[in-house]
Write an enzyme that holds these catalytic residues in place. Structure first.
Site, PDB file in Angstrom:
ATOM      1  N   TYR A  84      68.427  17.057  14.310  1.00 36.02           N
ATOM      2  CA  TYR A  84      67.812  17.654  15.509  1.00 36.02           C
ATOM      3  C   TYR A  84      68.825  18.477  16.330  1.00 36.02           C
ATOM      4  O   TYR A  84      68.705  19.703  16.446  1.00 36.02           O
ATOM      5  CB  TYR A  84      67.207  16.517  16.330  1.00 36.02           C
ATOM      6  CG  TYR A  84      66.645  16.894  17.673  1.00 36.02           C
ATOM      7  CD1 TYR A  84      65.874  18.040  17.851  1.00 36.02           C
ATOM      8  CD2 TYR A  84      66.867  16.073  18.779  1.00 36.02           C
ATOM      9  CE1 TYR A  84      65.341  18.362  19.098  1.00 36.02           C
ATOM     10  CE2 TYR A  84      66.331  16.372  20.021  1.00 36.02           C
ATOM     11  CZ  TYR A  84      65.578  17.527  20.176  1.00 36.02           C
ATOM     12  OH  TYR A  84      65.063  17.838  21.407  1.00 36.02           O
ATOM     13  N   SER A 126      77.120   9.377  24.027  1.00 34.59           N
ATOM     14  CA  SER A 126      75.813   9.182  24.657  1.00 34.59           C
ATOM     15  C   SER A 126      75.969   8.564  26.036  1.00 34.59           C
ATOM     16  O   SER A 126      76.892   7.773  26.276  1.00 34.59           O
ATOM     17  CB  SER A 126      75.002   8.229  23.763  1.00 34.59           C
ATOM     18  OG  SER A 126      73.849   7.790  24.418  1.00 34.59           O
ATOM     19  N   TYR A 185      73.843   0.122  18.154  1.00 33.07           N
ATOM     20  CA  TYR A 185      73.960   1.588  18.195  1.00 33.07           C
ATOM     21  C   TYR A 185      74.893   2.006  19.332  1.00 33.07           C
ATOM     22  O   TYR A 185      75.844   2.771  19.135  1.00 33.07           O
ATOM     23  CB  TYR A 185      72.586   2.258  18.372  1.00 33.07           C
ATOM     24  CG  TYR A 185      72.721   3.706  18.765  1.00 33.07           C
ATOM     25  CD1 TYR A 185      73.118   4.656  17.832  1.00 33.07           C
ATOM     26  CD2 TYR A 185      72.521   4.132  20.087  1.00 33.07           C
ATOM     27  CE1 TYR A 185      73.301   5.989  18.198  1.00 33.07           C
ATOM     28  CE2 TYR A 185      72.698   5.452  20.461  1.00 33.07           C
ATOM     29  CZ  TYR A 185      73.091   6.376  19.510  1.00 33.07           C
ATOM     30  OH  TYR A 185      73.277   7.688  19.884  1.00 33.07           O
ATOM     31  N   LYS A 199      78.883   3.905  19.527  1.00 34.26           N
ATOM     32  CA  LYS A 199      79.353   5.054  20.317  1.00 34.26           C
ATOM     33  C   LYS A 199      80.596   4.660  21.116  1.00 34.26           C
ATOM     34  O   LYS A 199      81.561   5.424  21.211  1.00 34.26           O
ATOM     35  CB  LYS A 199      78.248   5.557  21.251  1.00 34.26           C
ATOM     36  CG  LYS A 199      77.086   6.210  20.519  1.00 34.26           C
ATOM     37  CD  LYS A 199      77.506   7.469  19.780  1.00 34.26           C
ATOM     38  CE  LYS A 199      76.439   7.982  18.838  1.00 34.26           C
ATOM     39  NZ  LYS A 199      76.875   9.003  17.888  1.00 34.26           N
TER      40      LYS A 199
HETATM   41  P1  NAD Z   1      69.401  13.269  13.819  1.00 34.09           P
HETATM   42  O1  NAD Z   1      69.101  11.984  13.134  1.00 34.09           O
HETATM   43  O2  NAD Z   1      68.322  14.280  13.935  1.00 34.09           O
HETATM   44  O3  NAD Z   1      70.658  13.972  13.111  1.00 34.09           O
HETATM   45  C1  NAD Z   1      71.690  13.238  12.505  1.00 34.09           C
HETATM   46  C2  NAD Z   1      71.874  13.806  11.101  1.00 34.09           C
HETATM   47  O4  NAD Z   1      72.936  13.101  10.461  1.00 34.09           O
HETATM   48  C3  NAD Z   1      70.638  13.639  10.228  1.00 34.09           C
HETATM   49  O5  NAD Z   1      70.296  14.892   9.660  1.00 34.09           O
HETATM   50  C4  NAD Z   1      71.069  12.643   9.149  1.00 34.09           C
HETATM   51  O6  NAD Z   1      70.438  12.909   7.910  1.00 34.09           O
HETATM   52  C5  NAD Z   1      72.571  12.843   9.124  1.00 34.09           C
HETATM   53  N1  NAD Z   1      73.364  11.681   8.698  1.00 34.09           N
HETATM   54  C6  NAD Z   1      73.308  10.418   9.182  1.00 34.09           C
HETATM   55  N2  NAD Z   1      74.217   9.654   8.562  1.00 34.09           N
HETATM   56  C7  NAD Z   1      74.871  10.439   7.677  1.00 34.09           C
HETATM   57  C8  NAD Z   1      75.924  10.228   6.744  1.00 34.09           C
HETATM   58  N3  NAD Z   1      76.489   9.019   6.566  1.00 34.09           N
HETATM   59  N4  NAD Z   1      76.348  11.267   5.993  1.00 34.09           N
HETATM   60  C9  NAD Z   1      75.788  12.499   6.139  1.00 34.09           C
HETATM   61  N5  NAD Z   1      74.788  12.755   6.992  1.00 34.09           N
HETATM   62  C10 NAD Z   1      74.340  11.737   7.762  1.00 34.09           C
HETATM   63  O7  NAD Z   1      69.987  12.903  15.258  1.00 34.09           O
HETATM   64  P2  NAD Z   1      70.257  13.823  16.542  1.00 34.09           P
HETATM   65  O8  NAD Z   1      69.249  13.477  17.567  1.00 34.09           O
HETATM   66  O9  NAD Z   1      70.441  15.219  16.125  1.00 34.09           O
HETATM   67  O10 NAD Z   1      71.632  13.196  17.020  1.00 34.09           O
HETATM   68  C11 NAD Z   1      72.871  13.757  16.643  1.00 34.09           C
HETATM   69  C12 NAD Z   1      73.995  12.907  17.210  1.00 34.09           C
HETATM   70  O11 NAD Z   1      73.850  12.842  18.635  1.00 34.09           O
HETATM   71  C13 NAD Z   1      74.016  11.463  16.742  1.00 34.09           C
HETATM   72  O12 NAD Z   1      75.370  11.064  16.593  1.00 34.09           O
HETATM   73  C14 NAD Z   1      73.365  10.710  17.868  1.00 34.09           C
HETATM   74  O13 NAD Z   1      73.799   9.373  17.919  1.00 34.09           O
HETATM   75  C15 NAD Z   1      73.855  11.495  19.061  1.00 34.09           C
HETATM   76  N6  NAD Z   1      72.983  11.373  20.238  1.00 34.09           N
HETATM   77  C16 NAD Z   1      71.658  11.666  20.135  1.00 34.09           C
HETATM   78  C17 NAD Z   1      70.844  11.544  21.257  1.00 34.09           C
HETATM   79  C18 NAD Z   1      69.364  11.812  21.151  1.00 34.09           C
HETATM   80  O14 NAD Z   1      68.620  11.349  22.026  1.00 34.09           O
HETATM   81  N7  NAD Z   1      68.877  12.543  20.152  1.00 34.09           N
HETATM   82  C19 NAD Z   1      71.388  11.149  22.479  1.00 34.09           C
HETATM   83  C20 NAD Z   1      72.752  10.872  22.563  1.00 34.09           C
HETATM   84  C21 NAD Z   1      73.545  10.991  21.421  1.00 34.09           C
HETATM   85  C1  WQD Z   2      62.796   7.569  28.134  1.00 32.79           C
HETATM   86  C2  WQD Z   2      61.903   6.876  29.178  1.00 32.79           C
HETATM   87  C3  WQD Z   2      61.154   4.695  28.496  1.00 32.79           C
HETATM   88  C4  WQD Z   2      58.647   5.948  25.189  1.00 32.79           C
HETATM   89  C5  WQD Z   2      67.259   6.626  24.196  1.00 32.79           C
HETATM   90  C6  WQD Z   2      68.456   5.832  23.736  1.00 32.79           C
HETATM   91  C7  WQD Z   2      69.721   6.476  24.250  1.00 32.79           C
HETATM   92  C8  WQD Z   2      69.785   7.956  23.867  1.00 32.79           C
HETATM   93  C9  WQD Z   2      68.530   8.675  24.228  1.00 32.79           C
HETATM   94  C10 WQD Z   2      71.036   8.192  21.828  1.00 32.79           C
HETATM   95  C11 WQD Z   2      62.227   5.389  29.327  1.00 32.79           C
HETATM   96  C12 WQD Z   2      59.985   5.649  28.663  1.00 32.79           C
HETATM   97  C13 WQD Z   2      59.500   5.945  26.278  1.00 32.79           C
HETATM   98  C14 WQD Z   2      57.280   5.596  25.393  1.00 32.79           C
HETATM   99  C15 WQD Z   2      57.737   5.298  27.730  1.00 32.79           C
HETATM  100  N1  WQD Z   2      69.941   8.134  22.445  1.00 32.79           N
HETATM  101  N2  WQD Z   2      59.060   5.632  27.509  1.00 32.79           N
HETATM  102  N3  WQD Z   2      56.874   5.299  26.671  1.00 32.79           N
HETATM  103  O1  WQD Z   2      65.493   4.999  26.264  1.00 32.79           O
HETATM  104  O2  WQD Z   2      66.339   6.771  27.877  1.00 32.79           O
HETATM  105  O3  WQD Z   2      67.253   6.655  25.610  1.00 32.79           O
HETATM  106  O4  WQD Z   2      67.387   7.973  23.718  1.00 32.79           O
HETATM  107  O5  WQD Z   2      72.152   8.016  22.214  1.00 32.79           O
HETATM  108  O6  WQD Z   2      70.791   5.770  23.703  1.00 32.79           O
HETATM  109  O7  WQD Z   2      68.343   4.517  24.227  1.00 32.79           O
HETATM  110  O8  WQD Z   2      64.959   7.466  25.901  1.00 32.79           O
HETATM  111  O9  WQD Z   2      62.950   8.720  25.283  1.00 32.79           O
HETATM  112  O10 WQD Z   2      63.160   6.305  24.539  1.00 32.79           O
HETATM  113  O11 WQD Z   2      62.765   6.811  26.934  1.00 32.79           O
HETATM  114  O12 WQD Z   2      57.314   5.012  28.857  1.00 32.79           O
HETATM  115  O13 WQD Z   2      56.469   5.545  24.461  1.00 32.79           O
HETATM  116  O14 WQD Z   2      60.542   6.938  28.717  1.00 32.79           O
HETATM  117  O15 WQD Z   2      60.817   3.428  28.970  1.00 32.79           O
HETATM  118  O16 WQD Z   2      62.065   5.065  30.672  1.00 32.79           O
HETATM  119  P1  WQD Z   2      65.990   6.356  26.489  1.00 32.79           P
HETATM  120  P2  WQD Z   2      63.418   7.348  25.570  1.00 32.79           P
END
Ligand code: NAD
Ligand code: WQD
Length: 341
Positions: free
Chosen positions: A11, A125, A150, A154
């Site tokens: 993503y 994160s 998870y 981080k």
């Molecule tokens: P995503 O799952 O869409 O993308 C991660 C990609 O990494 C995927 O395409 C997956 O196939 C690949 N992948 C996972 N493990 C792998 C491995 N061992 N070798 C090769 N490829 C691998 O996730 P995203 O939402 O794009 O998140 C990207 C990064 O940002 C992650 O590290 C995630 O923890 C961090 N992050 C995401 C969010 C969020 O809400 N989306 C928030 C904070 C941090």
């Molecule tokens: C947002 C708000 C829910 C779904 C998560 C991970 C965090 C980070 C981002 C990676 C909250 C509410 C949600 C639903 C709802 N990822 N909600 N109904 O929990 O802030 O963060 O994603 O690092 O580590 O924990 O994001 O989108 O799940 O929720 O009411 O069906 O929406 O309770 O208040 P969150 P979220």
């Protein structure tokens, strides 16, 4: 200038590849496609006119990772997105999360050391802050005990990077994302949640299009103006742009510390009900939702202090919650049309 983007078909990674290519960087993606689809590559090409180089393998495999770095000794910087990210799944399968997220990082750091690559941007994160005492939360706020494996990966990854920077040539920028949502304006790339979404906005768009019957709003008894929880939602394209700036900061030796940390958010919090209202306004769809119990492990409210990123990176998130929701809705409609035609 060749940049390795791990997790680049995912993503946030795919949006970042687009921004890098649009600025003329040569990108090589490594992804094992565990949570993404190969179709992302032609769609990146449609947007940018360039198909990125791509290799599919598991970064937790040290032999394959080491071999990859030997074959690509012209990489100048790495943006490391690849990781598993589902909080609930990490509670069920902690070893899978520690194994993937930590081994992958360590293998990459060995590859960098052996091949003299000095620059890494890492996806961290806001989860590291837990429920902060002061809002908006600044980068120097205490890192609280992680609520999930998870989140712990981080925190440990941040420590691995910090420790490695102290004793080697490594320069790292750790980006703490708040809540990324939305999709590219072309609706060619976006978030592809596997199964039932955990996150709010994909659940909203899937409910609006009819894949899910009803959205559950987790709790309306929080100590917030409307009782629902508050988060700092940030458009994924704004987030992607910050990565280009961060990597350029490293490439141009503009970083002031070997290990820098930045919050990436808008600096503004929105409640769950505000997100729903914004979505209904921009989509014209009335959402079927009901208030239910709080979700275990959820914090009440968090939003970022973005002053450091604004000043030091010269970066500011530009898109508001309506624009985020509209792009997410266009993306949902695009993937639905593709699936049904
Ligand atoms: P995503 O799952 O869409 O993308 C991660 C990609 O990494 C995927 O395409 C997956 O196939 C690949 N992948 C996972 N493990 C792998 C491995 N061992 N070798 C090769 N490829 C691998 O996730 P995203 O939402 O794009 O998140 C990207 C990064 O940002 C992650 O590290 C995630 O923890 C961090 N992050 C995401 C969010 C969020 O809400 N989306 C928030 C904070 C941090
Ligand atoms: C947002 C708000 C829910 C779904 C998560 C991970 C965090 C980070 C981002 C990676 C909250 C509410 C949600 C639903 C709802 N990822 N909600 N109904 O929990 O802030 O963060 O994603 O690092 O580590 O924990 O994001 O989108 O799940 O929720 O009411 O069906 O929406 O309770 O208040 P969150 P979220």
């Amino acid at each position: 200038m060749k940049i390795l983007v791990t997790g680049g078909t995912g993503y946030i990674g795919s949006h970042t590849v687009v921004e890098l290519q649009q600025k003329g960087y040569e990108v090589i993606i490594v992804d094992n496609l565990s949570n993404s689809n190969i179709d992302v590559l032609p769609n990146i090409e449609k947007i940018t006119g360039v198909k990125p180089l791509f290799e599919k393998f598991d970064l937790y495999d040290n032999v394959k990772t080491s071999d990859f770095f030997k074959r690509h000794n012209d990489i100048k910087a790495i943006i490391h997105f690849a990781a598993y990210k589902a909080v609930g799944e990490s509670v069920e399968k902690p070893l899978m999360y520690y194994h993937n997220n930590l081994f992958s990082l360590i293998n990459i750091l060995y590859g960098m050391k052996d091949n003299n690559i000095k620059n890494i941007v890492f996806s961290s994160s806001c989860t590291v802050y837990g429920q902060p005492e002061q809002l908006p939360v600044k980068e120097d706020a205490p890192v609280l005990k992680a609520l999930s494996p998870y989140g712990n990966t981080k925190q440990i990854s941040e420590e691995i990077l910090t420790d490695t920077c102290k004793t080697t040539d490594l320069n790292a920028i750790l980006l703490r994302y708040f809540n990324p949502i939305g999709a590219h304006e072309s609706a060619l790339i976006g978030e592809l949640p596997l199964g039932i979404p955990n996150n709010l906005v994909p659940f909203i768009t899937q409910t609006a299009i009819g894949i899910r019957e009803q959205l559950r709003v987790f709790g309306d008894d929080y100590n917030t103006p409307d009782g629902t929880a508050i988060r700092d939602y940030i458009h994924v394209v704004d987030l992607a742009k910050a990565h280009v700036i961060a990597v350029e900061r490293l490439l141009e030796n503009k970083n002031k510390l070997k290990n820098e940390i930045f919050n990436l958010g808008t600096g503004k919090g929105n409640s769950v009900l505000e997100v729903i209202k914004s979505f209904e306004k921009v989509s014209g769809v009335k959402l079927n939702y009901k208030i239910v119990e709080r979700r275990p492990g959820d914090i009440e409210q968090v939003w970022a202090d973005t002053e450091f990123a604004n000043k030091e990176l010269g970066w500011k998130a530009e898109k508001n919650i309506d624009e985020m929701n509209l792009s997410a809705w266009k993306w949902e409609k695009a993937i639905h049309n593709k699936a049904t035609t």
